[in-house]
Design a protein around this motif. Structure first.
Motif, PDB file in Angstrom:
ATOM      1  N   ALA A 229       0.827  -1.203   0.000  1.00  0.00           N
ATOM      2  CA  ALA A 229       0.000   0.000   0.000  1.00  0.00           C
ATOM      3  C   ALA A 229       0.861   1.252   0.000  1.00  0.00           C
ATOM      4  O   ALA A 229       0.569   2.239  -0.701  1.00  0.00           O
ATOM      5  CB  ALA A 229      -0.924  -0.002   1.212  1.00  0.00           C
ATOM      6  N   GLY A 230       1.954   1.221   0.792  1.00  0.00           N
ATOM      7  CA  GLY A 230       2.851   2.371   0.810  1.00  0.00           C
ATOM      8  C   GLY A 230       3.496   2.629  -0.540  1.00  0.00           C
ATOM      9  O   GLY A 230       3.629   3.774  -0.974  1.00  0.00           O
ATOM     10  N   LEU A 231       3.899   1.542  -1.210  1.00  0.00           N
ATOM     11  CA  LEU A 231       4.499   1.707  -2.533  1.00  0.00           C
ATOM     12  C   LEU A 231       3.485   2.263  -3.531  1.00  0.00           C
ATOM     13  O   LEU A 231       3.811   3.121  -4.363  1.00  0.00           O
ATOM     14  CB  LEU A 231       5.032   0.366  -3.026  1.00  0.00           C
ATOM     15  N   LEU A 232       2.266   1.780  -3.456  1.00  0.00           N
ATOM     16  CA  LEU A 232       1.249   2.237  -4.392  1.00  0.00           C
ATOM     17  C   LEU A 232       0.926   3.714  -4.188  1.00  0.00           C
ATOM     18  O   LEU A 232       0.575   4.425  -5.138  1.00  0.00           O
ATOM     19  CB  LEU A 232      -0.029   1.396  -4.240  1.00  0.00           C
ATOM     20  N   PHE A 239       8.960   3.106  -7.186  1.00  0.00           N
ATOM     21  CA  PHE A 239       8.574   1.704  -7.061  1.00  0.00           C
ATOM     22  C   PHE A 239       9.766   0.770  -7.220  1.00  0.00           C
ATOM     23  O   PHE A 239       9.957  -0.159  -6.443  1.00  0.00           O
ATOM     24  CB  PHE A 239       7.546   1.330  -8.132  1.00  0.00           C
ATOM     25  N   GLY A 240      10.543   1.011  -8.260  1.00  0.00           N
ATOM     26  CA  GLY A 240      11.611   0.074  -8.598  1.00  0.00           C
ATOM     27  C   GLY A 240      12.669  -0.063  -7.525  1.00  0.00           C
ATOM     28  O   GLY A 240      12.844  -1.155  -6.948  1.00  0.00           O
ATOM     29  N   PRO A 241      13.403   1.026  -7.207  1.00  0.00           N
ATOM     30  CA  PRO A 241      14.482   0.903  -6.217  1.00  0.00           C
ATOM     31  C   PRO A 241      13.979   0.489  -4.832  1.00  0.00           C
ATOM     32  O   PRO A 241      14.539  -0.418  -4.217  1.00  0.00           O
ATOM     33  CB  PRO A 241      15.082   2.316  -6.181  1.00  0.00           C
ATOM     34  N   VAL A 242      12.924   1.149  -4.359  1.00  0.00           N
ATOM     35  CA  VAL A 242      12.426   0.847  -3.011  1.00  0.00           C
ATOM     36  C   VAL A 242      11.902  -0.588  -2.945  1.00  0.00           C
ATOM     37  O   VAL A 242      12.198  -1.338  -2.015  1.00  0.00           O
ATOM     38  CB  VAL A 242      11.324   1.853  -2.602  1.00  0.00           C
ATOM     39  N   GLY A 243      11.108  -0.966  -3.937  1.00  0.00           N
ATOM     40  CA  GLY A 243      10.551  -2.316  -3.944  1.00  0.00           C
ATOM     41  C   GLY A 243      11.629  -3.380  -4.020  1.00  0.00           C
ATOM     42  O   GLY A 243      11.521  -4.425  -3.355  1.00  0.00           O
ATOM     43  N   THR A 244      12.655  -3.141  -4.793  1.00  0.00           N
ATOM     44  CA  THR A 244      13.734  -4.124  -4.918  1.00  0.00           C
ATOM     45  C   THR A 244      14.494  -4.279  -3.610  1.00  0.00           C
ATOM     46  O   THR A 244      14.804  -5.398  -3.188  1.00  0.00           O
ATOM     47  CB  THR A 244      14.702  -3.706  -6.041  1.00  0.00           C
ATOM     48  N   VAL A 248      14.700  -7.701  -1.274  1.00  0.00           N
ATOM     49  CA  VAL A 248      15.943  -8.317  -0.809  1.00  0.00           C
ATOM     50  C   VAL A 248      15.951  -8.432   0.716  1.00  0.00           C
ATOM     51  O   VAL A 248      16.325  -9.473   1.279  1.00  0.00           O
ATOM     52  CB  VAL A 248      17.155  -7.503  -1.302  1.00  0.00           C
ATOM     53  N   LEU A 249      15.505  -7.355   1.389  1.00  0.00           N
ATOM     54  CA  LEU A 249      15.478  -7.384   2.850  1.00  0.00           C
ATOM     55  C   LEU A 249      14.522  -8.461   3.365  1.00  0.00           C
ATOM     56  O   LEU A 249      14.833  -9.164   4.336  1.00  0.00           O
ATOM     57  CB  LEU A 249      15.063  -6.016   3.397  1.00  0.00           C
ATOM     58  N   LEU A 250      13.367  -8.585   2.721  1.00  0.00           N
ATOM     59  CA  LEU A 250      12.410  -9.614   3.124  1.00  0.00           C
ATOM     60  C   LEU A 250      13.047 -11.001   3.008  1.00  0.00           C
ATOM     61  O   LEU A 250      12.924 -11.839   3.906  1.00  0.00           O
ATOM     62  CB  LEU A 250      11.150  -9.534   2.266  1.00  0.00           C
ATOM     63  N   GLY A 291       6.039 -12.150  -4.125  1.00  0.00           N
ATOM     64  CA  GLY A 291       5.544 -12.029  -5.488  1.00  0.00           C
ATOM     65  C   GLY A 291       4.880 -10.688  -5.729  1.00  0.00           C
ATOM     66  O   GLY A 291       5.096 -10.043  -6.768  1.00  0.00           O
ATOM     67  N   LEU A 292       4.079 -10.231  -4.780  1.00  0.00           N
ATOM     68  CA  LEU A 292       3.430  -8.927  -4.911  1.00  0.00           C
ATOM     69  C   LEU A 292       4.468  -7.812  -4.974  1.00  0.00           C
ATOM     70  O   LEU A 292       4.404  -6.910  -5.828  1.00  0.00           O
ATOM     71  CB  LEU A 292       2.496  -8.713  -3.726  1.00  0.00           C
ATOM     72  N   LEU A 293       5.446  -7.868  -4.072  1.00  0.00           N
ATOM     73  CA  LEU A 293       6.498  -6.845  -4.080  1.00  0.00           C
ATOM     74  C   LEU A 293       7.297  -6.871  -5.386  1.00  0.00           C
ATOM     75  O   LEU A 293       7.671  -5.819  -5.927  1.00  0.00           O
ATOM     76  CB  LEU A 293       7.438  -7.060  -2.896  1.00  0.00           C
ATOM     77  N   ALA A 294       7.569  -8.072  -5.892  1.00  0.00           N
ATOM     78  CA  ALA A 294       8.348  -8.186  -7.128  1.00  0.00           C
ATOM     79  C   ALA A 294       7.595  -7.578  -8.307  1.00  0.00           C
ATOM     80  O   ALA A 294       8.190  -6.886  -9.145  1.00  0.00           O
ATOM     81  CB  ALA A 294       8.675  -9.659  -7.399  1.00  0.00           C
ATOM     82  N   VAL A 295       6.299  -7.835  -8.394  1.00  0.00           N
ATOM     83  CA  VAL A 295       5.506  -7.248  -9.494  1.00  0.00           C
ATOM     84  C   VAL A 295       5.514  -5.728  -9.401  1.00  0.00           C
ATOM     85  O   VAL A 295       5.701  -5.021 -10.405  1.00  0.00           O
ATOM     86  CB  VAL A 295       4.069  -7.803  -9.456  1.00  0.00           C
ATOM     87  N   LEU A 296       5.310  -5.199  -8.191  1.00  0.00           N
ATOM     88  CA  LEU A 296       5.317  -3.737  -8.015  1.00  0.00           C
ATOM     89  C   LEU A 296       6.690  -3.147  -8.343  1.00  0.00           C
ATOM     90  O   LEU A 296       6.797  -2.106  -8.999  1.00  0.00           O
ATOM     91  CB  LEU A 296       4.924  -3.390  -6.584  1.00  0.00           C
ATOM     92  N   ALA A 297       7.742  -3.830  -7.853  1.00  0.00           N
ATOM     93  CA  ALA A 297       9.092  -3.325  -8.125  1.00  0.00           C
ATOM     94  C   ALA A 297       9.407  -3.385  -9.615  1.00  0.00           C
ATOM     95  O   ALA A 297       9.991  -2.455 -10.187  1.00  0.00           O
ATOM     96  CB  ALA A 297      10.117  -4.132  -7.331  1.00  0.00           C
ATOM     97  N   GLY A 298       9.017  -4.487 -10.268  1.00  0.00           N
ATOM     98  CA  GLY A 298       9.254  -4.593 -11.703  1.00  0.00           C
ATOM     99  C   GLY A 298       8.515  -3.519 -12.478  1.00  0.00           C
ATOM    100  O   GLY A 298       9.077  -2.901 -13.401  1.00  0.00           O
TER     101      GLY A 298
END
Length: 333
Positions: A229-232, A239-244, A248-250, A291-298
């Motif tokens: 939600a925060g990324l959205l 999206f890209g740098p933060v999500g990636t 990785v941290l997760l 998976g959700l984070l990866a789609v958002l980051a991508g």
């Protein structure tokens, strides 16, 4: 007043033979077709075995047999709450309390349903009422312990659940609650000792014992939802740098947690299998969040620099990987 035939079925459950107990209850229900107590016990056992549809049908049948009996409504409410249908469970408990405002079984069911629904204050109020009505009664103590646990008043809850176990050694609800309370206080060794003793005495309850070795994994989904939600809500360029980085941290945090958890190995094969089931469920939850984070980051990388080949490749890889992870999680549900 005790019921020798019902007590015999309970003994089968305690001895680790739930299917035999269910068959005995079925025969008893056929021999005593109007006895709602037998049907309520059957519904509770079906719920414990994960047979949701059959459990709800049996609970409804108990109420149909005795619509004016608060215990039948209370039993239905408890079954619905155990199955996660908290709102319906609380409604059923309230109907029982309408028929008998001081019914301890109804107060217990209402406390459990309120706790499942997240109504900590309501659960505690029901429990407090119960111990005022029947101080020292195991049903009242269960209601009060449920309210204290829901309110995270761990030390008080521990004393109450220990009192329940003194009155009813091996009680599954009290043992589960006490394991949770001990773990919440950081007393993991004590919780595991209790779990091992439970597994040795009651081999049909490995899932209860497994709670001492693995905590609740719902934090994964909650944390993932908040992060997503925060990324959205952020700017697409972030999206890209933060999500990636978050992805990785997760992975690192979960990897360390998984490694630490593997060092705690239960003594019995049944409990080890139950722990393995918890681990698989947790792995799937993490895969779903990742998976959700990866789609958002991508998507973020594609929006950030679609004309850059490196960003384009990274974005496509993250989206495809995220979709694979998300679909595998959905298929496991």
């Amino acid at each position: 007043m005790t019921d020798p035939e019902l007590d015999a079925a309970e003994e089968l459950v305690r001895a680790g033979h739930p299917e035999e107990a269910l068959a005995a209850l079925g025969r008893l229900a056929a021999a005593r077709p109007g006895d709602w107590l037998v049907v309520v016990r059957e519904a509770r056992l079906l719920a414990d075995l994960g047979r949701t549809v059959d459990a709800v049908a049996a609970a409804d049948r108990a109420v149909a047999l005795a619509p004016a009996e608060p215990g039948a409504h209370a039993g239905r409410g408890l079954v619905l709450a155990v199955l996660g249908r908290a709102a319906e469970g609380e409604d059923a408990a309230r109907e029982a309390l309408r028929l008998h405002p001081d019914h301890l079984g109804a107060l217990h069911a209402a406390a459990v349903a309120s706790a499942v629904a997240g109504g900590d204050e309501r659960a505690l109020a029901y429990g407090w009422h119960a111990v005022n009505v029947g101080p020292g009664d195991p049903a009242a103590l269960r209601a009060y312990g449920t309210g204290l646990s829901a309110s995270r008043r761990w030390s008080e809850a521990e004393q109450v659940w220990r009192s329940v176990l003194l009155a009813a050694p091996g009680d599954d609800e009290a043992t589960r609650a006490l394991i949770t309370v001990l773990s919440a206080q950081g007393r993991h060794d004590y919780a595991r000792e209790l779990a091992e003793g439970l597994a040795a005495a009651y081999p049909a309850r490995p899932d209860t014992a497994a709670r001492a070795y693995r905590g609740d994994a719902t934090w994964v989904a909650v944390a993932g939802g908040l992060v997503a939600a925060g990324l959205l809500l952020g700017h697409p360029a972030g999206f890209g740098p933060v999500g990636t980085v978050l992805l990785v941290l997760l992975g690192l945090v979960y990897g360390v947690a998984r490694w630490r958890a593997r060092r705690r190995v239960p003594a019995t094969a049944e409990t080890r299998e139950a722990v393995a089931r918890i681990d698989r469920a947790r792995d799937r939850a993490v895969v779903g969040v990742a998976g959700l984070l990866a789609v958002l980051a991508g998507a973020g990388w594609l929006l950030r620099a679609p004309h850059t080949s490196a960003a384009l490749a990274l974005g496509v890889v993250l989206i495809l990987g995220g979709l694979v992870g998300g679909l595998s999680w959905l298929r496991s549900r």
